[in-house]
Scaffold this motif. Structure first.
Motif, mmCIF file in Angstrom:
data_model
loop_
_atom_site.group_PDB
_atom_site.id
_atom_site.type_symbol
_atom_site.label_atom_id
_atom_site.label_comp_id
_atom_site.label_asym_id
_atom_site.label_seq_id
_atom_site.Cartn_x
_atom_site.Cartn_y
_atom_site.Cartn_z
ATOM 1 N N SER A 112 8.492 8.996 -0.567
ATOM 2 C CA SER A 112 7.300 8.246 -0.140
ATOM 3 C C SER A 112 6.021 9.057 -0.291
ATOM 4 O O SER A 112 4.956 8.473 -0.482
ATOM 5 N N TRP A 113 6.116 10.400 -0.262
ATOM 6 C CA TRP A 113 4.906 11.200 -0.435
ATOM 7 C C TRP A 113 4.273 10.957 -1.801
ATOM 8 O O TRP A 113 3.063 11.125 -1.981
ATOM 9 N N ALA A 114 5.079 10.543 -2.800
ATOM 10 C CA ALA A 114 4.542 10.235 -4.127
ATOM 11 C C ALA A 114 3.734 8.941 -4.116
ATOM 12 O O ALA A 114 3.027 8.639 -5.083
ATOM 13 N N GLY A 115 3.818 8.213 -3.020
ATOM 14 C CA GLY A 115 3.056 6.973 -2.893
ATOM 15 C C GLY A 115 1.554 7.168 -3.045
ATOM 16 O O GLY A 115 0.848 6.263 -3.483
ATOM 17 N N PHE A 116 1.047 8.370 -2.698
ATOM 18 C CA PHE A 116 -0.393 8.589 -2.859
ATOM 19 C C PHE A 116 -0.779 8.469 -4.331
ATOM 20 O O PHE A 116 -1.870 8.009 -4.658
ATOM 21 N N VAL A 172 7.308 -7.566 -1.384
ATOM 22 C CA VAL A 172 6.091 -8.246 -1.792
ATOM 23 C C VAL A 172 5.658 -9.208 -0.694
ATOM 24 O O VAL A 172 6.465 -9.970 -0.159
ATOM 25 N N ASP A 173 4.400 -9.117 -0.309
ATOM 26 C CA ASP A 173 3.781 -9.943 0.725
ATOM 27 C C ASP A 173 4.371 -9.733 2.117
ATOM 28 O O ASP A 173 4.313 -10.619 2.970
ATOM 29 N N ALA A 174 4.941 -8.556 2.366
ATOM 30 C CA ALA A 174 5.425 -8.219 3.712
ATOM 31 C C ALA A 174 4.230 -8.104 4.653
ATOM 32 O O ALA A 174 3.099 -7.843 4.230
ATOM 33 N N ALA A 175 4.476 -8.288 5.933
ATOM 34 C CA ALA A 175 3.395 -8.248 6.923
ATOM 35 C C ALA A 175 2.931 -6.828 7.224
ATOM 36 O O ALA A 175 1.744 -6.589 7.444
ATOM 37 N N GLU A 176 3.850 -5.876 7.232
ATOM 38 C CA GLU A 176 3.521 -4.501 7.629
ATOM 39 C C GLU A 176 3.754 -3.526 6.475
ATOM 40 O O GLU A 176 4.826 -3.519 5.879
ATOM 41 N N PRO A 177 2.769 -2.683 6.194
ATOM 42 C CA PRO A 177 2.964 -1.686 5.127
ATOM 43 C C PRO A 177 3.919 -0.585 5.563
ATOM 44 O O PRO A 177 4.046 -0.283 6.740
ATOM 45 N N LYS A 178 4.585 0.026 4.583
ATOM 46 C CA LYS A 178 5.469 1.167 4.841
ATOM 47 C C LYS A 178 4.733 2.489 4.679
ATOM 48 O O LYS A 178 5.151 3.502 5.222
ATOM 49 N N VAL A 179 3.647 2.488 3.909
ATOM 50 C CA VAL A 179 2.818 3.673 3.717
ATOM 51 C C VAL A 179 1.360 3.242 3.807
ATOM 52 O O VAL A 179 0.979 2.206 3.257
ATOM 53 N N THR A 180 0.562 4.039 4.525
ATOM 54 C CA THR A 180 -0.878 3.790 4.599
ATOM 55 C C THR A 180 -1.626 5.102 4.368
ATOM 56 O O THR A 180 -1.105 6.182 4.654
ATOM 57 N N ALA A 181 -2.833 4.982 3.861
ATOM 58 C CA ALA A 181 -3.675 6.164 3.640
ATOM 59 C C ALA A 181 -5.103 5.720 3.384
ATOM 60 O O ALA A 181 -5.355 4.563 3.032
ATOM 61 N N LYS A 182 -6.011 6.655 3.554
ATOM 62 C CA LYS A 182 -7.390 6.495 3.108
ATOM 63 C C LYS A 182 -7.581 7.527 2.008
ATOM 64 O O LYS A 182 -7.277 8.709 2.200
#
Length: 167
Positions: free
Chosen positions: A65-69, A141-151
């Motif tokens: 998941s760290w590669a998500g950035f 796709v179109d899930a209510a809650e994200p699994k990863v968030t960032a600014k």
């Protein structure tokens, strides 16, 4: 009134999207863009997780998941590429200035998963070409809650050599 000279379709497949980003080969991680709004600076795109991904780890059968950035940074790059293309400008290279408030509720994005990303600009300094985005990754796709968030804060430049010198 908008200053668009070309309308870019909402759905862009991998090949069309790749024309608007500087990434190539295994480092190009986006599978498609499904929606964008260049007036409100938002984009929704997707990445299909496969063993071909440069960040894929066979032992975990997925991408950490760290590669998500990097997925998110490429989503931002896609948005700016689409925006510049619509305005008849050459897409500019961008640089990540910071990744803030990164939070992951999963360890890996599993093989066979489609990761949906949503990026929304929330700060713009056009004079210095600095922008900040609220970013989210979803494993459904179109899930209510994200699994990863960032600014993520980025800076575009017309001349990277002038910015960084010959370092």
């Amino acid at each position: 009134m908008t200053d668009k000279v070309k309308i870019i379709p909402q759905f862009l497949d991998h090949d069309d999207l790749e024309l608007m980003l500087p990434h190539r080969g295994k480092m190009f991680l986006l599978s498609r863009s499904t929606a964008h709004d260049t007036d409100n600076h938002t984009l929704t795109a997707e990445t299909d997780i496969t063993p071909d991904c440069i960040f894929y780890e066979a032992d975990a059968d997925g991408v950490p998941s760290w590669a998500g950035f990097e997925f998110l940074a490429q989503g931002i790059s896609a948005l700016t590429g689409i925006t510049n293309t619509e305005k008849g400008r050459t897409p500019l290279p961008g640089f990540i200035l910071s990744v803030m408030e990164f939070k992951a509720d999963v360890d890996y994005f599993k093989n066979g998963t489609t990761v949906q990303m949503k990026v929304r600009e929330d700060f713009r300094d056009e004079e210095n070409h600095v922008y900040r985005y609220i970013c989210e990754l979803f494993t459904e796709v179109d899930a209510a809650e994200p699994k990863v968030t960032a600014k993520i804060s980025v800076m575009e430049t017309e001349d990277a050599e002038a910015l960084f010198g010959n370092a």
